[in-house]
Design an enzyme around this catalytic site. Structure first.
Site: not given
Ligand code: BV8
Ligand code: ZN
Length: 245
Positions: A72, A121
């Site tokens: 990446r 992140h």
């Molecule tokens: C945590 C880094 C707790 C690594 C990433 C509620 C509250 C708290 C936590 C949770 C919760 N519910 C669930 C959780 C757990 C989890 C979570 O959210 N899971 C999800 C999948 C359900 N969250 C966590 O684990 C977080 N930690 O809560 O810890 C805690 C607290 C205290 C102590 C200990 C623990 C950590 C989350 C971070 C994970 N790391 N990335 C890496 O990159 O390898 S996440 C990863 O997803 C990326 O960072 C990315 O940015 C992120 C979000 O994805 P998007 O950026 O939205 O990208 P995606 O492809 O999904 O979407 C792209 C969008 O762009 C689309 O909508 C598309 O239509 C649009 N698009 C496309 N082209 C264009 C466009 N828009 C505009 N113009 C274009 N041209």
């Protein structure tokens, strides 16, 4: 493409007085050639997030995880900021009251000139030690195997300085992003699927703080129904229009 009315509405909201908070996701870098996570060519296509972006995955298969990040890093190093990054950087230079928080780890906002983007992140181009407090910029060229490389201070395994699933976000960045979302008058959310928390939750913090929420995304997301204005289009095309001075 967004209708002229929404573009005009967004322009006038974003030109008004009062702090602006921006949250970006992988979509803002899509036009730079950085693959998104959940799109058709998404990074997660060949793997599931749990397989690679978690501490357990790194403990189980450190070489595979390191190799995925090296791939990446190589992909992203070849990418340049696009007009969306540039329009956001220009907005920040023009106004002194813009806070930009990003979920992206590609460093493209800083490269475009945004000062102090809140990297919720982490950053692909930084590494840190799994054992001590050592942290460093990753060199531009790939490090040779054996992977993962060892810490120069304590010989512990080095890891990408990004936030994995199940890991807490950096407290300073998250609290500054949350405070800015709560205090802003306009919240601009660009290119995120709105599924990863707590980052996506900043939009709800802004809403509850009375902000007008503008979403820029070619597709609907869980944030769309709470947005006051939805601009259905690509960030690189929409942002230069709505953020132009
Ligand atoms: C945590 C880094 C707790 C690594 C990433 C509620 C509250 C708290 C936590 C949770 C919760 N519910 C669930 C959780 C757990 C989890 C979570 O959210 N899971 C999800 C999948 C359900 N969250 C966590 O684990 C977080 N930690 O809560 O810890 C805690 C607290 C205290 C102590 C200990 C623990 C950590 C989350 C971070 C994970 N790391 N990335 C890496 O990159 O390898 S996440 C990863 O997803 C990326 O960072 C990315 O940015 C992120 C979000 O994805 P998007 O950026 O939205 O990208 P995606 O492809 O999904 O979407 C792209 C969008 O762009 C689309 O909508 C598309 O239509 C649009 N698009 C496309 N082209 C264009 C466009 N828009 C505009 N113009 C274009 N041209
Ligand atoms: Zn160390």
């Amino acid at each position: 493409m967004s209708d002229p009315g929404s573009l005009a509405g967004a322009r006038s909201l974003l030109a008004g007085p009062g702090p602006v908070c921006v949250l970006t996701g992988a979509g803002v870098s899509a036009e730079s050639g950085v693959p998104t996570f959940r799109g058709p060519e998404g990074l997660w296509r060949s793997y599931r997030p749990e397989e690679l972006a978690t501490p357990a995955a790194f403990a189980r298969a450190p070489e595979l995880v390191w190799e995925w990040y090296s791939w990446r890093r190589g992909r992203v190093a070849a990418c340049r900021p696009n007009p969306a990054h540039e329009a956001l950087a220009a907005l920040g230079r023009r106004r002194g009251d813009v806070t930009l928080a990003t979920q992206n780890v590609d460093g493209l906002h800083a490269l475009a000139g945004t000062r102090e983007p809140l990297e919720l992140h982490g950053n692909l181009f930084r590494v840190r030690c799994t054992r001590c407090r050592f942290r460093a910029e990753h060199p531009r060229e790939a490090l040779p195997p054996p992977w993962p490389p060892r810490c120069p201070e304590c010989r512990g395994a080095l890891r990408p300085d990004v936030v994995w699933f199940g890991e807490a976000l950096p407290s300073e960045e998250l609290s500054r992003g949350t405070a800015a979302a709560r205090a802003c008058r306009v919240f601009l959310v660009v290119g995120t699927s709105g599924v990863v928390h707590p980052a996506a939750g900043l939009a709800f913090e802004a809403k509850s703080g009375g902000a007008a929420v503008i979403e820029v995304n070619p597709e609907a997301t869980p944030l769309s129904e709470d947005a006051d204005l939805v601009l259905r289009g690509k960030a690189g095309e929409v942002l230069p229009q709505v953020l132009a001075p």
